[in-house]
Design an enzyme around this catalytic site. Structure first.
Site, PDB file in Angstrom:
ATOM      1  N   LYS A 191      11.342 -22.386 -36.045  1.00  0.00           N
ATOM      2  CA  LYS A 191      11.031 -21.477 -36.757  1.00  0.00           C
ATOM      3  C   LYS A 191      11.574 -20.070 -36.263  1.00  0.00           C
ATOM      4  O   LYS A 191      11.799 -18.914 -36.864  1.00  0.00           O
ATOM      5  CB  LYS A 191       9.530 -21.147 -37.412  1.00  0.00           C
ATOM      6  CG  LYS A 191       8.767 -22.459 -37.991  1.00  0.00           C
ATOM      7  CD  LYS A 191       7.372 -22.004 -38.369  1.00  0.00           C
ATOM      8  CE  LYS A 191       6.454 -21.936 -37.003  1.00  0.00           C
ATOM      9  NZ  LYS A 191       6.203 -23.252 -36.481  1.00  0.00           N
ATOM     10  N   LYS A 211      16.298 -28.427 -30.938  1.00  0.00           N
ATOM     11  CA  LYS A 211      15.296 -29.075 -32.147  1.00  0.00           C
ATOM     12  C   LYS A 211      15.244 -27.875 -33.216  1.00  0.00           C
ATOM     13  O   LYS A 211      15.451 -26.507 -33.046  1.00  0.00           O
ATOM     14  CB  LYS A 211      14.073 -29.455 -31.661  1.00  0.00           C
ATOM     15  CG  LYS A 211      12.891 -28.234 -31.302  1.00  0.00           C
ATOM     16  CD  LYS A 211      11.712 -28.864 -30.875  1.00  0.00           C
ATOM     17  CE  LYS A 211      10.525 -27.427 -30.494  1.00  0.00           C
ATOM     18  NZ  LYS A 211       9.347 -28.510 -30.236  1.00  0.00           N
ATOM     19  N   LYS A 249      10.737 -20.362 -24.781  1.00  0.00           N
ATOM     20  CA  LYS A 249      10.259 -19.565 -25.793  1.00  0.00           C
ATOM     21  C   LYS A 249      11.066 -18.207 -25.848  1.00  0.00           C
ATOM     22  O   LYS A 249      11.342 -17.457 -26.736  1.00  0.00           O
ATOM     23  CB  LYS A 249       8.665 -19.437 -25.808  1.00  0.00           C
ATOM     24  CG  LYS A 249       8.144 -20.495 -26.297  1.00  0.00           C
ATOM     25  CD  LYS A 249       6.420 -20.366 -26.241  1.00  0.00           C
ATOM     26  CE  LYS A 249       5.841 -21.511 -26.951  1.00  0.00           C
ATOM     27  NZ  LYS A 249       5.981 -21.327 -28.528  1.00  0.00           N
TER      28      LYS A 249
END
Length: 383
Positions: free
Chosen positions: A246, A243, A152
């Protein structure tokens, strides 16, 4: 070491070897088999950014199938999890917009607010309250071994590798958000939690925390079932090693549900493929082409697999250009009615607020009951 943390370690160890749990870990055991808890479905999605094709195929459609197939007596909860969103920096004005957009997107895709309790996580304060209770039994070492926090941070920083991220970049909220995720699940006594493979580790933590809490304080929480949802794994158009996300900095890497046909065509035309002239389905060696075939297959009316579509394209002598044109057309055609509904809903802010308020009211009913049990169990229920 805190005795309840030792309990979590024992749960993990006995789960691996199949041994019975030590009697000391449990308050009391019954010789009778416990009745199965009633089924409850819970799922959550972050509001950051406009939903993209990967969200639609990987979360929205599987959830809609659950909404359709579960008995009417089974409670179904779907939360837009704003508290998770702020574990990474957010622009407040954009976050207000994104939360509203996510609710509108879910409704446009077919979430029925009469059947499903659709709500904003932050409107139900018991989520954060239960998270604190669970933080007191969650082991830091286990959280530090979670595989997602580095990815992240790396994505948010646009780092080339997770190796560029150190623990100096880590904030407490991001470290402990799997505990909040466990609270989201356990607050509604959920038994069915549809997740992708990348979330299995977090659900295992939620299961373990539920077991440790129950053994320390009595049976409050059902242990949720790990149900890995069959998903179409949609990859980034610009980097098929990752992948679709957003939070990826490059907007050309994803197809948003609100993209116009022209935008979709532009993004797909710029998708990374390779120099091979023909079309074959080889995910390991040709991930970019395989990703386009996967997207096409997801919307194909004849229900052909990516390999079948590749064989047909190969037989017709297609190259990457024709494949990209076909994918653009099928995606734009499928999303058109969703976009029409989205535009209708997003223009009616009053309706969105009513849906969110009603959903929060319904969610609070169960949340309040659960927290009353939790407080009483740990000794904070009154004097």
């Amino acid at each position: 070491m805190h005795p309840r943390i030792r309990g979590l370690a024992r749960v993990r160890a006995t789960a691996r070897c199949g041994a019975a749990l030590p009697a000391a870990v449990s308050r009391a055991s019954s010789s009778k088999a416990k009745a199965a808890p009633p089924e409850v479905v819970f799922s959550g999605i972050q509001p950051t950014g406009t939903p993209h094709l990967g969200n639609y195929l990987g979360l929205f459609l599987p959830f809609l199938e659950l909404q359709r197939s579960t008995p009417a007596s089974t409670p179904v909860y779907l939360s837009v999890v704003g508290l998770h969103a702020i574990t990474l920096p957010q622009d407040p004005a954009a976050l207000v917009r994104d939360r509203r957009n996510m609710l509108a997107s879910l409704l446009a895709c077919g979430v029925d607010p009469e059947r499903t309790t659709l709500f904003l996580q932050e409107d139900v304060r018991e989520h954060s309250e239960l998270a604190w209770f669970l933080n007191t039994i969650a082991p830091v070492g286990r959280l530090q071994r979670m595989t997602t926090w580095k990815s992240k941070i790396a994505t948010a920083r646009n780092a080339n590798s997770e190796d560029e991220v150190s623990e100096e970049d880590l904030r407490l909220g991001l470290l402990s958000y799997p505990v909040l995720q466990a609270a989201d699940i356990l607050l509604y006594k959920s038994t069915i939690v549809p997740v992708g493979e990348d979330q299995v580790q977090h659900l295992e933590l939620a299961r373990d925390i539920a077991q440790v809490f129950n053994r320390a304080f009595g049976d409050v929480f059902p242990v949720p079932e790990t149900r890995v949802v069959p998903q179409k794994r949609v990859l980034s158009l610009r980097d098929p090693a990752q992948k679709m996300s957003k939070s990826a900095p490059n907007p050309l890497s994803r197809i948003s549900l609100t993209d116009s046909p022209k935008d979709i065509a532009t993004k797909v035309k710029g998708a990374v493929t390779d120099s091979t002239a023909t079309i074959t389905y080889e995910p390991d060696t040709r991930p970019g082409v395989a990703n386009l075939l996967t997207i096409w297959s997801a919307f194909d009316e004849a229900k052909r697999s990516p390999a079948e579509l590749a064989a047909a394209a190969h037989a017709d002598g297609w190259g990457a250009g024709k494949l990209k044109a076909a994918v653009s057309d099928v995606v734009a055609a499928h999303l058109a009615p969703v976009q029409d509904e989205y535009r209708r809903i997003i223009a009616d802010e009053g309706y969105i607020r009513v849906v969110a308020a009603k959903g929060a009211d319904r969610a609070r009913e169960q949340a309040a009951k659960t927290m009353a049990e939790v407080r009483a169990a740990v000794g904070l229920g009154g004097i």
